[in-house]
Design a protein around this motif. Structure first.
Motif, PDB file in Angstrom:
ATOM      1  N   ILE A 138     -18.165 -31.512 -16.375  1.00  0.00           N
ATOM      2  CA  ILE A 138     -17.242 -30.629 -17.092  1.00  0.00           C
ATOM      3  C   ILE A 138     -17.782 -30.306 -18.479  1.00  0.00           C
ATOM      4  CG2 ILE A 138     -14.864 -30.336 -17.908  1.00  0.00           C
ATOM      5  CD1 ILE A 138     -14.089 -32.541 -15.869  1.00  0.00           C
ATOM      6  N   SER A 160     -12.567 -26.796 -17.627  1.00  0.00           N
ATOM      7  CA  SER A 160     -12.289 -26.349 -16.269  1.00  0.00           C
ATOM      8  C   SER A 160     -13.097 -27.173 -15.289  1.00  0.00           C
ATOM      9  CB  SER A 160     -12.645 -24.869 -16.103  1.00  0.00           C
ATOM     10  OG  SER A 160     -11.856 -24.063 -16.949  1.00  0.00           O
ATOM     11  N   ARG A 164      -9.253 -25.867 -11.364  1.00  0.00           N
ATOM     12  CA  ARG A 164      -8.123 -26.085 -12.261  1.00  0.00           C
ATOM     13  C   ARG A 164      -8.623 -26.174 -13.710  1.00  0.00           C
ATOM     14  NH1 ARG A 164      -3.931 -27.693  -8.738  1.00  0.00           N
ATOM     15  NH2 ARG A 164      -4.667 -28.936  -6.971  1.00  0.00           N
ATOM     16  N   ASN A 165      -7.716 -25.852 -14.638  1.00  0.00           N
ATOM     17  CA  ASN A 165      -7.971 -26.064 -16.056  1.00  0.00           C
ATOM     18  C   ASN A 165      -7.248 -27.327 -16.506  1.00  0.00           C
ATOM     19  OD1 ASN A 165      -9.453 -23.598 -16.328  1.00  0.00           O
ATOM     20  ND2 ASN A 165      -7.514 -22.488 -16.377  1.00  0.00           N
ATOM     21  N   TYR A 166      -7.906 -28.094 -17.376  1.00  0.00           N
ATOM     22  CA  TYR A 166      -7.375 -29.411 -17.754  1.00  0.00           C
ATOM     23  C   TYR A 166      -7.339 -29.613 -19.266  1.00  0.00           C
ATOM     24  CZ  TYR A 166      -7.903 -30.913 -12.895  1.00  0.00           C
ATOM     25  OH  TYR A 166      -7.794 -31.031 -11.534  1.00  0.00           O
ATOM     26  N   SER A 195      -3.367 -31.180 -15.792  1.00  0.00           N
ATOM     27  CA  SER A 195      -3.809 -29.821 -15.455  1.00  0.00           C
ATOM     28  C   SER A 195      -2.804 -28.822 -16.012  1.00  0.00           C
ATOM     29  CB  SER A 195      -3.947 -29.658 -13.940  1.00  0.00           C
ATOM     30  OG  SER A 195      -2.695 -29.849 -13.292  1.00  0.00           O
ATOM     31  N   THR A 196      -3.294 -27.674 -16.432  1.00  0.00           N
ATOM     32  CA  THR A 196      -2.413 -26.687 -17.048  1.00  0.00           C
ATOM     33  C   THR A 196      -1.485 -26.029 -16.040  1.00  0.00           C
ATOM     34  OG1 THR A 196      -4.146 -24.990 -16.836  1.00  0.00           O
ATOM     35  CG2 THR A 196      -4.049 -26.216 -18.907  1.00  0.00           C
ATOM     36  N   GLU A 262      -9.458 -31.719  -7.043  1.00  0.00           N
ATOM     37  CA  GLU A 262     -10.475 -30.676  -7.078  1.00  0.00           C
ATOM     38  C   GLU A 262     -10.361 -29.830  -5.822  1.00  0.00           C
ATOM     39  OE1 GLU A 262     -14.278 -32.669  -7.106  1.00  0.00           O
ATOM     40  OE2 GLU A 262     -13.566 -34.151  -5.661  1.00  0.00           O
ATOM     41  N   ASN A 266     -12.845 -22.444  -2.382  1.00  0.00           N
ATOM     42  CA  ASN A 266     -12.513 -21.606  -3.533  1.00  0.00           C
ATOM     43  C   ASN A 266     -12.120 -20.193  -3.173  1.00  0.00           C
ATOM     44  OD1 ASN A 266     -13.042 -23.620  -5.499  1.00  0.00           O
ATOM     45  ND2 ASN A 266     -15.241 -23.308  -5.206  1.00  0.00           N
TER      46      ASN A 266
END
Length: 267
Positions: A138, A160, A164-166, A195-196, A262, A266
């Motif tokens: 990351i 990211s 996901r964004n963290y 996570s956002t 994760e 995708n």
């Protein structure tokens, strides 16, 4: 000098507290802080044991996923081992109905070697092989925001990771560049990950310092067949497509998620 500053702060806090248990809390935090400062000045050879609670519930897609776990990280700055075990819980979900972990029974293991930048783990979702991944996956951006976790003032970083964004909250006073699961690479121990999208929450609830923790043997991992992360994602995509196209004789369909913490797929 740093420890003396915290001792002065501690004495001030104790004068202000009339409650015995509050005083005990401050004393405990300070003792851990002093112990960490002493041990971590000794070439980072000592091990930490950190216990985390992990909560995942993702209802953002058609194929939802859930787990609630107790996790344990044993680490120094060269290697670590991380255990995932189920935690009893019962809750209701809009897409998945009633969920519980009462019958779950598993123990997955993640092993990091920071000198080789390698991560091995056995949570393979049907691949039946050890998965080979990397550490420091990351790219973090550190900001000035802070959050209190376990009585420590932790600094915030954002990044990211695989869908996901963290936000990560790490403790610079413990200069171990590690954390729960695959989260690492910050200039301090990660005590909390969120996570956002609100699906992932991992938070430390206990921390111990020891010079005498025996690092478990990993011979069993070395003897098993292995696949890379890329090979695993290809395997999982084939499995996902096969399940998607399955319809039983009485019309019943089944599904599996596109990932968990994760994302494996995708698309």
């Amino acid at each position: 000098k740093h420890a003396k500053k915290h001792l002065k702060w501690l004495k001030l806090q104790l004068r202000r507290q009339d409650n015995y248990w509050e005083m005990r809390k401050y004393i405990y935090i300070y003792s851990i802080f002093c112990c960490c400062n002493f041990l971590f000045s000794q070439e980072n050879k000592e091990f930490l044991t950190i216990k985390y609670k992990t909560f995942l519930i993702d209802e953002t897609e058609d194929f939802s996923c859930f787990y609630y776990e107790n996790n344990t990280l044993i680490t120094n700055n060269k290697k670590s081992i991380y255990y995932e075990t189920p935690r009893d819980t019962l809750l209701s979900s809009l897409s998945m109905g009633d969920l519980n972990n009462f019958d779950a029974d598993y123990k997955y293991i993640y092993i990091k070697d920071f000198e080789k930048k390698v991560l091995l783990y056995d949570r393979n979702y049907g691949a039946k092989k050890i998965i080979i991944d990397s550490t420091n996956l990351i790219t973090w951006k550190i900001n000035d925001n802070t959050l209190n976790v376990l009585g420590y003032n932790c600094q915030e970083a954002i990044g990211s990771f695989r869908g996901r964004n963290y936000k990560a909250y790490f403790l610079k006073d413990i200069p171990y560049q590690n954390g729960p699961f695959k989260f690492d690479g910050l200039p301090g121990l990660i005590l909390k990950i969120v996570s956002t999208d609100g699906c992932v929450n991992i938070e430390a609830y206990e921390l111990e310092v020891s010079q005498n923790i025996p690092f478990p043997s990993i011979d069993n991992f070395e003897q098993k067949d292995k696949i890379t992360w890329l090979e695993f994602t290809k395997f999982y995509k084939r499995r996902f497509d096969k399940v998607q196209n399955f319809v039983s004789e009485d019309g019943v369909t089944i599904s599996i998620p596109k990932g968990y913490i994760e994302k494996f797929i995708n698309e």
